[in-house]
Design an enzyme around this catalytic site. Structure first.
Site, PDB file in Angstrom:
ATOM      1  N   SER A 183       0.835  -1.193   0.000  1.00 38.55           N
ATOM      2  CA  SER A 183       0.000   0.000   0.000  1.00 38.55           C
ATOM      3  C   SER A 183       0.876   1.252   0.000  1.00 38.55           C
ATOM      4  O   SER A 183       1.695   1.437  -0.900  1.00 38.55           O
ATOM      5  CB  SER A 183      -0.960  -0.037   1.190  1.00 38.55           C
ATOM      6  N   GLU A 200      -9.290  -5.020  -4.874  1.00 43.49           N
ATOM      7  CA  GLU A 200      -8.653  -3.941  -4.122  1.00 43.49           C
ATOM      8  C   GLU A 200      -9.659  -2.972  -3.490  1.00 43.49           C
ATOM      9  O   GLU A 200      -9.507  -2.541  -2.351  1.00 43.49           O
ATOM     10  CB  GLU A 200      -7.712  -3.145  -5.035  1.00 43.49           C
ATOM     11  N   HIS A 225      -7.972  -5.145  -0.568  1.00 41.30           N
ATOM     12  CA  HIS A 225      -6.728  -4.464  -0.242  1.00 41.30           C
ATOM     13  C   HIS A 225      -6.237  -4.877   1.145  1.00 41.30           C
ATOM     14  O   HIS A 225      -6.954  -4.813   2.131  1.00 41.30           O
ATOM     15  CB  HIS A 225      -6.970  -2.951  -0.275  1.00 41.30           C
TER      16      HIS A 225
END
Length: 513
Positions: free
Chosen positions: A205, A329, A423
């Site tokens: 990330s 995601e 995610h």
């Protein structure tokens, strides 16, 4: 900087001599050696707030490295990845944790993985349980270094426009912290049994965004030799003008005036700065969906050019790259008011209105069922993470071996929450934290066997890449013709150009600068 404890009696843990002094660690699982809270730079407090990091001062005696150091000031969030209500916070946070495999009669230095955590550069810590390095160190026979650095306004909002002759506000402080950590690794890791000539920089990330940015920072050349970027926001780096505007907005949220901004920024308590960062981030998410005010900045100094330009033109540092994203995601961001990921119809409309109005119909046509929730989530996740990643990977593949993956694994509990393979869901298998509270939550309705199996396969691939620059057999390199992608699922497979139609629909679409 906290005062090290001294030991005059018999040592109760492994000791290592660094360039700043001796540290004493502890024994970890499986015979690993763990050194926590090791300073890699001087505490950025007082007059050093908003200044570039300086080398850690020397200490005398033996410094205890058996407890985690305070984390960077932040709002309490998730104790698995960042700060819980009882986590100590301090601006004196420029520390790292070193985890080494058990010592053997083989004196050969081990390859090194230096990890930058996620959390949108506003939360997180290298010492958080999510990034425990013992499983990777044991399975892959590598040294793992997890890094903490300044967050929020203290590290990632560009106040350079407020500089005066009396006080300079330097740019990209969090990124400079990360470079300082890599310099520390270069100078010290051999004392821990690591190989300074085989350093992989990795992150997930926001940490992955740092990795793709470092590929484009001239002064980072030679500090790392391979790169792992898991769900990076490659295109999220800000231009100087936009960043300066956000700094002015931040001063307003700090409830002061521009004429008094310098004193306010230098004297405000860290909690007040963190709260103002959260308010600014919410404003930015509302007014400019898909942008974040806590990303690196093209400052003409540390970062002369936008990484999208550098990477898509194949001018990044020519090191092997392993990069990818999760299948879903955007799902975890649905319903979040402060997320930069655009997942509502209103946010998506505004995203295109600001960036590229002419592209909206073409892109939306690639998402059947739009504006359903899943289509909106897929589009937002693609825009932020997947499309920029594969675009950069295709170009980087022209100058260095590049490997691309997609993580499809999910569990019944994740499906029940509507997150799927969203995610951040690949963190547990990557670090092998299968006995953690997070893993138990992921598998409380089943799926532990599959998660354990994919964890072993991912760790083998990741540590093979750290050791050799390739993730092992059965994973071909990425190129512009076939775009072969390793898909991690209950049964792994290699797919040519997954999501081809969606990818093509985004070609040429601009992002914020």
């Amino acid at each position: 900087m906290s005062t090290p404890s001294s030991s005059t009696g018999r040592s109760v843990g492994p000791q290592v001599e660094t360039t700043s002094g001796t540290v004493r660690g502890t024994s970890g699982p499986g015979g690993t050696r763990i050194f926590k809270g090791v300073p890699y730079a001087e505490a950025p407090v007082g007059n050093l707030r908003f200044r570039a990091p300086r080398p850690a001062p020397r200490w005398t005696g033996v410094r205890s490295a058996v407890h985690d150091a305070p984390v960077a000031p932040q709002r309490v969030s998730n104790p698995f990845t960042g700060a819980g209500p009882d986590t100590e916070q301090s601006e004196d946070c420029l520390t790292l944790t070193v985890t080494t495999p058990p010592t053997t009669t083989d004196d050969a230095p081990r390859p090194v993985l230096v990890w930058f955590h996620g959390g949108d550069n506003v939360t997180g810590s290298g010492s958080a349980p999510a990034y425990a390095g013992d499983a990777l160190a044991l399975r892959g026979d590598v040294v793992v270094v997890t890094v903490s650095y300044r967050l929020g306004a203290l590290g990632w909002v560009d106040f350079s426009s407020f500089s005066t002759s009396q006080h300079i506000f330097e740019t990209n402080l969090g990124l400079r912290d990360q470079i300082a950590a890599l310099e520390w690794v270069r100078d010290n890791i051999s004392a821990f049994g690591g190989d300074p000539g085989a350093v992989t920089v990795g992150g997930q990330s926001a940490g992955a965004t740092s990795v793709t940015t470092l590929l484009c920072v001239p002064s980072a050349a030679g500090l790392f030799h391979r790169a792992i970027a898991m769900s990076p926001d490659v295109a999220g780096v800000s231009g100087a003008e936009r960043a300066a505007g956000w700094a002015r907005d931040y001063v307003n949220w700090l409830r002061t005036t521009e004429s008094l901004a310098v004193d306010a920024l230098l004297t405000a308590p860290p909690k007040e700065l963190a709260d103002a960062t959260a308010r600014l981030a919410a404003l930015v998410a509302k007014e400019t969906p898909g942008a974040s005010c806590t990303r690196p900045v093209v400052d003409g100094d540390l970062l002369p050019e936008h990484p999208v330009d550098v990477l898509t033109e194949g001018r990044g540092h020519p090191v092997p790259l392993l990069a990818g994203s999760t299948k879903h995601e955007g799902l975890p961001f649905v319903g979040s008011r402060r997320s930069a990921v655009p997942t509502t119809s209103e946010a998506i409309d505004l995203f295109f209105e600001i960036n590229d109005p002419g592209a909206q119909l073409t892109v939306l046509s690639a998402y059947p069922g739009y504006p359903s929730m899943r289509a909106r989530a897929q589009l937002g996740g693609d825009a932020m993470f997947w499309v920029p990643t594969v675009t950069a990977a295709r170009a980087h593949a022209e100058q260095a071996p590049t490997f691309v993956y997609r993580y499809d694994v999910t569990t019944p509990a994740l499906n029940l929450r509507g997150h799927g393979g969203g995610h951040g869901t690949e963190l547990v298998p990557t670090f092998g934290t299968l006995s953690s509270s997070r893993a138990r939550a992921l598998t409380r309705l089943g799926g532990l066997e599959d998660l354990t199996a994919v964890s072993e396969r991912m760790q083998d691939a990741w540590t093979s890449f750290v050791r050799t620059g390739t993730p092992g057999t059965g994973w071909p390199t990425y190129d512009s013709d076939d775009r072969l992608t390793k898909v991690f699922a209950s049964r792994d497979r290699v797919v040519s150009d997954p999501g081809r139609e969606r990818r093509r629909a985004w070609e040429g679409v601009a992002r914020y600068r």
